[in-house]
Design an enzyme around this catalytic site. Structure first.
Site, PDB file in Angstrom:
ATOM      1  N   ASN A   1       0.831  -1.195   0.000  1.00  0.00           N
ATOM      2  CA  ASN A   1       0.000   0.000   0.000  1.00  0.00           C
ATOM      3  C   ASN A   1       0.872   1.254   0.000  1.00  0.00           C
ATOM      4  O   ASN A   1       1.572   1.519   0.967  1.00  0.00           O
ATOM      5  CB  ASN A   1      -0.925   0.024   1.213  1.00  0.00           C
ATOM      6  CG  ASN A   1      -1.891   1.188   1.161  1.00  0.00           C
ATOM      7  OD1 ASN A   1      -2.642   1.317   0.207  1.00  0.00           O
ATOM      8  ND2 ASN A   1      -1.862   2.032   2.160  1.00  0.00           N
ATOM      9  N   GLU A   2       0.850   1.963  -1.094  1.00  0.00           N
ATOM     10  CA  GLU A   2       1.537   3.251  -1.252  1.00  0.00           C
ATOM     11  C   GLU A   2       3.043   3.184  -0.984  1.00  0.00           C
ATOM     12  O   GLU A   2       3.636   4.119  -0.450  1.00  0.00           O
ATOM     13  CB  GLU A   2       0.852   4.316  -0.388  1.00  0.00           C
ATOM     14  CG  GLU A   2      -0.593   4.533  -0.808  1.00  0.00           C
ATOM     15  CD  GLU A   2      -1.291   5.653  -0.062  1.00  0.00           C
ATOM     16  OE1 GLU A   2      -0.622   6.444   0.618  1.00  0.00           O
ATOM     17  OE2 GLU A   2      -2.523   5.743  -0.188  1.00  0.00           O
TER      18      GLU A   2
ATOM     19  N   GLU B   1      -9.049   3.316  -3.754  1.00  0.00           N
ATOM     20  CA  GLU B   1      -9.311   3.920  -2.448  1.00  0.00           C
ATOM     21  C   GLU B   1     -10.685   4.540  -2.403  1.00  0.00           C
ATOM     22  O   GLU B   1     -11.197   5.061  -3.309  1.00  0.00           O
ATOM     23  CB  GLU B   1      -8.260   4.990  -2.135  1.00  0.00           C
ATOM     24  CG  GLU B   1      -8.392   5.514  -0.748  1.00  0.00           C
ATOM     25  CD  GLU B   1      -7.147   6.224  -0.289  1.00  0.00           C
ATOM     26  OE1 GLU B   1      -7.163   7.463  -0.251  1.00  0.00           O
ATOM     27  OE2 GLU B   1      -6.166   5.529   0.006  1.00  0.00           O
TER      28      GLU B   1
END
Length: 98
Positions: free
Chosen positions: A19-20, A98
């Site tokens: 994630n990111e 998201e």
């Protein structure tokens, strides 16, 4: 979790590998490849593996061989975001995760 993966008849169709990570300063391709391989060892082909990053950090966040997705809010600049994703991933679904 294994019995719940889609390929085993369960409801889990996707597993997020990272994630990111693109926002992290290292941009470590070796780490990302290791993470993909480690996840594949458990999930195999029983679910779609994906990553999620902001549009400005896709290059350091995506992992070769996995579905790259993005996260962004409501914007009028959506076409430019999808164009950034297409430079990393020429084919496949365009996903705001998201």
């Amino acid at each position: 979790m294994t019995p719940f993966l889609y390929g085993n008849g369960g409801p889990i169709i996707m597993v997020q590998v990272e994630n990111e990570y693109g926002s992290y300063y290292a941009c470590d391709k070796k780490y990302r490849s290791w993470l993909r391989d480690e996840t594949l060892a458990h999930v195999k082909d029983n679910a779609v593996l994906f990553t999620n990053d902001g549009p400005s950090v896709l290059y350091c966040g995506h992992i070769d061989g996995l579905l790259a997705t993005m996260d962004f809010g409501a914007t009028s600049n959506i076409t430019s975001y999808w164009n950034k994703l297409r430079r990393i991933q020429p084919k496949g679904p365009l996903v705001n995760a998201e």
